[in-house]
Design a protein around this motif. Sequence first.
Motif, PDB file in Angstrom:
ATOM      1  N   ASN A 123       0.884  -1.092   0.076  1.00 17.28           N
ATOM      2  CA  ASN A 123       0.162   0.016   0.000  1.00 17.28           C
ATOM      3  C   ASN A 123       0.871   1.281   0.010  1.00 17.28           C
ATOM      4  O   ASN A 123       1.475   1.703   1.042  1.00 17.28           O
ATOM      5  N   TRP A 124       1.233   1.651  -1.302  1.00 19.62           N
ATOM      6  CA  TRP A 124       2.211   2.998  -1.230  1.00 19.62           C
ATOM      7  C   TRP A 124       1.454   4.394  -0.875  1.00 19.62           C
ATOM      8  O   TRP A 124       0.429   4.524  -1.294  1.00 19.62           O
ATOM      9  N   LEU A 125       2.432   4.968  -0.122  1.00 16.05           N
ATOM     10  CA  LEU A 125       1.945   6.395   0.203  1.00 16.05           C
ATOM     11  C   LEU A 125       2.808   7.248  -0.850  1.00 16.05           C
ATOM     12  O   LEU A 125       2.241   8.454  -0.635  1.00 16.05           O
ATOM     13  N   CYS A 126       3.758   6.823  -0.979  1.00 19.47           N
ATOM     14  CA  CYS A 126       4.738   7.692  -2.013  1.00 19.47           C
ATOM     15  C   CYS A 126       4.909   6.964  -3.330  1.00 19.47           C
ATOM     16  O   CYS A 126       5.487   5.955  -3.497  1.00 19.47           O
ATOM     17  N   GLN A 127       3.962   7.632  -4.405  1.00 19.77           N
ATOM     18  CA  GLN A 127       4.077   6.901  -5.317  1.00 19.77           C
ATOM     19  C   GLN A 127       5.387   7.092  -6.276  1.00 19.77           C
ATOM     20  O   GLN A 127       5.576   6.181  -7.166  1.00 19.77           O
ATOM     21  N   ARG A 128       6.191   7.937  -5.936  1.00 25.87           N
ATOM     22  CA  ARG A 128       7.620   8.065  -6.534  1.00 25.87           C
ATOM     23  C   ARG A 128       8.457   6.727  -6.127  1.00 25.87           C
ATOM     24  O   ARG A 128       9.167   6.409  -7.299  1.00 25.87           O
ATOM     25  N   SER A 129       8.277   6.610  -4.965  1.00 23.25           N
ATOM     26  CA  SER A 129       9.094   5.177  -4.701  1.00 23.25           C
ATOM     27  C   SER A 129       8.535   4.000  -5.562  1.00 23.25           C
ATOM     28  O   SER A 129       9.155   3.109  -5.794  1.00 23.25           O
ATOM     29  N   ARG A 130       7.213   3.987  -5.824  1.00 23.56           N
ATOM     30  CA  ARG A 130       6.677   2.862  -6.429  1.00 23.56           C
ATOM     31  C   ARG A 130       6.982   2.758  -7.740  1.00 23.56           C
ATOM     32  O   ARG A 130       7.343   1.939  -8.424  1.00 23.56           O
ATOM     33  N   GLN A 131       7.154   3.847  -8.444  1.00 22.56           N
ATOM     34  CA  GLN A 131       7.860   4.063  -9.914  1.00 22.56           C
ATOM     35  C   GLN A 131       9.155   3.698 -10.005  1.00 22.56           C
ATOM     36  O   GLN A 131       9.751   3.416 -10.825  1.00 22.56           O
TER      37      GLN A 131
END
Length: 209
Positions: A123-131
Amino acid sequence: MFPLGELQKSEVKQLAKRIGLHRLAEKRESTGICFVGKRNFKSFIREYITSKPGHFVDVDSGAVVGHHEGIHQWTVGQRCRLSSYLQPYFVARKDAASNTIYVASGHDHAALHCTRFHIGDINWLCQRSRQQLATNGSLRGRFRFQHTKPLVDCQLLPSGVVQLDAPLRAITPGQYAVFYDDVACLGAARIQQAEALQQTELQIAREQM
């Protein structure tokens, strides 16, 4: 959004006293599970879940070393309090299919530690890290699964594998792995499986720390 976010708890209590909220400021704090109260936790669980006896099995020898009243009453890393043994036993893992609890002799047994575990969807709170994880094939971060424990550096892989830089004790399936960078929480995922270390692996990992 949170006007008390920059204040220490002690400062909030002083503020409450200044505006007349003495009862709240002096109220005893609750750090347990509020609906359990002062009852023994195992006794509380037995009121709702039927006991299902099974074996404690030594993770090294495969020998039965005791009996339990249900795997739901025990958690990984917990001391079993089995008598007549030179060293205390601790829960290493649980097998729901056979209703077996595998136990390890000694608090620092290798079977209680791991440097690699598997998680569910993050469950990502930081989409940049997901990318970054998707683009680079891995993501460096910091990890904890208990709020009282220090952060440990780790590497996340797209396959749902987390590789820790240092071994940790009693990483428990069902609990949540929370990931951070230096300033923020990146996201969290449910721990699905932990890969226990062998004794030589634990020794090597500690020598490299």
